[in-house]
Design an enzyme around this catalytic site. Sequence first.
Site, PDB file in Angstrom:
ATOM      1  N   ASP A  30      26.386  51.395  46.754  1.00  9.63           N
ATOM      2  CA  ASP A  30      27.493  52.235  47.221  1.00  9.63           C
ATOM      3  C   ASP A  30      26.934  53.548  47.777  1.00  9.63           C
ATOM      4  OD1 ASP A  30      30.803  52.297  46.395  1.00  9.63           O
ATOM      5  OD2 ASP A  30      29.857  54.167  47.055  1.00  9.63           O
ATOM      6  N   ASN A  87      39.521  47.245  43.260  1.00 11.36           N
ATOM      7  CA  ASN A  87      40.714  48.031  43.568  1.00 11.36           C
ATOM      8  C   ASN A  87      41.535  47.220  44.561  1.00 11.36           C
ATOM      9  OD1 ASN A  87      40.115  50.347  42.013  1.00 11.36           O
ATOM     10  ND2 ASN A  87      38.707  51.092  43.588  1.00 11.36           N
ATOM     11  N   VAL A  96      38.554  50.771  51.505  1.00 11.95           N
ATOM     12  CA  VAL A  96      37.957  49.858  52.491  1.00 11.95           C
ATOM     13  C   VAL A  96      38.638  48.501  52.310  1.00 11.95           C
ATOM     14  CG1 VAL A  96      35.857  48.744  53.318  1.00 11.95           C
ATOM     15  CG2 VAL A  96      35.743  51.101  52.451  1.00 11.95           C
ATOM     16  N   HIS A 100      35.951  43.897  47.811  1.00 14.80           N
ATOM     17  CA  HIS A 100      34.642  44.211  47.226  1.00 14.80           C
ATOM     18  C   HIS A 100      34.790  44.399  45.731  1.00 14.80           C
ATOM     19  CE1 HIS A 100      36.653  47.836  48.719  1.00 14.80           C
ATOM     20  NE2 HIS A 100      36.159  48.469  47.663  1.00 14.80           N
ATOM     21  N   HIS A 102      33.230  46.278  42.602  1.00 20.45           N
ATOM     22  CA  HIS A 102      32.335  47.357  42.187  1.00 20.45           C
ATOM     23  C   HIS A 102      31.599  46.894  40.929  1.00 20.45           C
ATOM     24  CE1 HIS A 102      34.177  50.793  44.513  1.00 20.45           C
ATOM     25  NE2 HIS A 102      35.216  49.966  44.524  1.00 20.45           N
TER      26      HIS A 102
HETATM   27  P1  5GP Z   1      37.321  51.338  47.261  1.00 19.26           P
HETATM   28  O1  5GP Z   1      37.785  52.747  46.999  1.00 19.26           O
HETATM   29  O2  5GP Z   1      37.891  50.774  48.544  1.00 19.26           O
HETATM   30  O3  5GP Z   1      37.485  50.426  46.091  1.00 19.26           O
HETATM   31  O4  5GP Z   1      35.751  51.464  47.434  1.00 19.26           O
HETATM   32  C1  5GP Z   1      35.116  51.650  48.651  1.00 19.26           C
HETATM   33  C2  5GP Z   1      33.708  52.044  48.323  1.00 19.26           C
HETATM   34  O5  5GP Z   1      32.928  51.896  49.487  1.00 19.26           O
HETATM   35  C3  5GP Z   1      33.572  53.509  47.883  1.00 19.26           C
HETATM   36  O6  5GP Z   1      32.964  53.548  46.590  1.00 19.26           O
HETATM   37  C4  5GP Z   1      32.683  54.131  48.954  1.00 19.26           C
HETATM   38  O7  5GP Z   1      31.766  55.061  48.423  1.00 19.26           O
HETATM   39  C5  5GP Z   1      31.986  52.927  49.560  1.00 19.26           C
HETATM   40  N1  5GP Z   1      31.655  53.049  50.976  1.00 19.26           N
HETATM   41  C6  5GP Z   1      32.487  53.469  51.970  1.00 19.26           C
HETATM   42  N2  5GP Z   1      31.851  53.420  53.155  1.00 19.26           N
HETATM   43  C7  5GP Z   1      30.599  52.951  52.901  1.00 19.26           C
HETATM   44  C8  5GP Z   1      29.473  52.680  53.739  1.00 19.26           C
HETATM   45  O8  5GP Z   1      29.491  52.848  54.965  1.00 19.26           O
HETATM   46  N3  5GP Z   1      28.353  52.219  53.125  1.00 19.26           N
HETATM   47  C9  5GP Z   1      28.294  52.012  51.764  1.00 19.26           C
HETATM   48  N4  5GP Z   1      27.132  51.560  51.277  1.00 19.26           N
HETATM   49  N5  5GP Z   1      29.341  52.251  50.960  1.00 19.26           N
HETATM   50  C10 5GP Z   1      30.470  52.714  51.508  1.00 19.26           C
END
Ligand code: 5GP
Length: 114
Positions: A30, A87, A96, A100, A102
């Site tokens: 992440d 999430n 995003v 995914h 975590h």
């Molecule tokens: P969500 O909040 O959708 O469950 O998690 C999205 C995760 O994607 C966040 O923890 C954020 O830090 C990570 N993230 C967003 N954009 C990028 C990216 O371009 N590269 C990587 N490696 N992680 C990302």
Amino acid sequence: MSDCIFCKIVSGEIPSDIVYESDSVVAFNDLNPQAPFHILIVPKKHIPTLNDMTEEDRELIGGILLTASHLAKENGFSEVGYRTLFNCNRGAGQTVFHVHLHLLGGRPFTWPPG
Ligand code: 5GP
Ligand code: ZN
């Protein structure tokens, strides 16, 4: 999906720190880690949310979870414990819209620790 960040990571169009790859999933660190180990495990196929997964994806979702336990073992925190989290949708904090999982490890998640 041409404008999806995680599809671009899967295709290599956007660089990322990939830690595992199979025919169906990719795992990468992440960008904004919330723990010493914070890995995202994504299907190669674009699926926006957990709600969009179907019976057809049964094996895929199993593979995502098995990848999490494999990476926890490989990184040495499977026994002490770790957290896995999907999430789903904005109300849960999904930012995003490509499914995914975590995988967080390397620190306590309870207080007091242990
Ligand atoms: P969500 O909040 O959708 O469950 O998690 C999205 C995760 O994607 C966040 O923890 C954020 O830090 C990570 N993230 C967003 N954009 C990028 C990216 O371009 N590269 C990587 N490696 N992680 C990302
Ligand atoms: Zn995508």
